[in-house]
Enzyme design. Sequence first.
Site, short mmCIF file in Angstrom:
data_model
loop_
_atom_site.label_atom_id
_atom_site.label_comp_id
_atom_site.label_asym_id
_atom_site.label_seq_id
_atom_site.Cartn_x
_atom_site.Cartn_y
_atom_site.Cartn_z
CB SER A 179 -37.85 -16.99 5.68
OG SER A 179 -37.83 -16.74 7.07
CG HIS A 207 -36.21 -17.16 1.40
ND1 HIS A 207 -36.88 -18.36 1.23
CD2 HIS A 207 -35.82 -17.13 2.70
CE1 HIS A 207 -36.89 -19.00 2.38
NE2 HIS A 207 -36.26 -18.28 3.29
CE LYS A 239 -34.39 -21.79 2.64
NZ LYS A 239 -33.81 -21.15 3.80
#
Length: 393
Positions: A179, A207, A239
Amino acid sequence: MAFAHLKKDLGVRKEQGLFRKRSTLGSPQDVNAVLDNERYLSFCANDYLGLANHPEIVEAFQAASRKWGVGAGASHLVSGHHLEHELLEDALAKWLGRSRVLLFSTGYMANLGTVTALLRRSDTVLQDRLNHASLLDAGLLSGARFQRYLHNDLESLKAKLAKAPEGGEKLIVTDGVFSMDGDVAPVRALAKAAREHDAWLMVDDAHGFGVLGQNGEGLVNSEGLDENDVQILVGTLGKAFGTAGAFVAGSDELIDYLSQFARSYIYTTAMPPAIASATNVALRLIQEEAWRRQHLSELITHFRTEALGMNLQLLPSETPIQPVIVGDSELAIAWNEHLKSLGLWVTAIRPPTVPAGSARLRVTFSANHSIGDVDRLLQGLCSCLQRWPVEAG
Ligand SMILES: *Cc1c(COP(=O)(O)O)cnc(C)c1O
């Protein structure tokens, strides 16, 4: 006086210049954002595909809340498990080719619940040093033997695997895309090491989903690994999905076990059904709209080429997370303030979130950015470099 350390600890934070303040968003989450009443071009959200404010997802959310109301009203095991949750779990499992999926209300809770449910004191958990805080916290809370190996370093991992006590289980835990650095874990090699040492592998690809792979299926599937290679696959929905919540994917037995023993699954209210419904639409857009990933990769290539040409210090990342290393914490703040004065919002990330001496601006891209937006950022960074040159090395 009771709790005197509050005042003391806060004082120390402030003296170190590490006291963190929130800014208030006064617009939809998008690349053009109003923060603390000023307009900015923003490069700091994790909304990689630009779905957080997508009209079809908003519409699905509205339609579902008109139909089902807002709150789930209870936990999943009481009466909060809704048809919409069931549909989303099934869609995610089918998409990823996993036996089953279990929804959690946040990624933090998914990691905490999963790791603490699986591990006993006699077990060993091995974690990449740069894993997300939720994974590290989960490992520590589990009470198992806790080992951190050097970042993406197979030799370091194998040395620790070899020393794990006989008779206990071994769980290797890693971020998929890291991240704060944007690089990816060597998941195939990790899966091989896990197999050789009779360990399980857990990958948190918060992610990577939506961003990596032909259809946004994330790091693990794009590397051709299945449930036998990566027994525990974690994704978050806040996300690239643009909504909220998280999921764990794995075998029937794993999901049954978590639904019985993961305390952060059991003792919390289910996510609002409308969020699950909106997420189902996001899942369709992730699969259908490959142009979002193509555009992102053009933005990333353009940024890297130009930034390296300007002698900015980047990390080996091919993902939308493109940190610009500044080194010193105060320098990172100076750059951040200067960029703000130019209408650019890029977060400064300082220790302890990242290792000492590696303070950085964490640039993230969204499919809603244009090449022109990236050029504006590059001009801003160029202006920072002119004012405060970064020492080589
Ligand atoms: C953001 C993040 C989480 C936490 O997810 P939330 O849903 O925001 O709680 C967990 N793991 C990783 C790697 C993350 O980046």
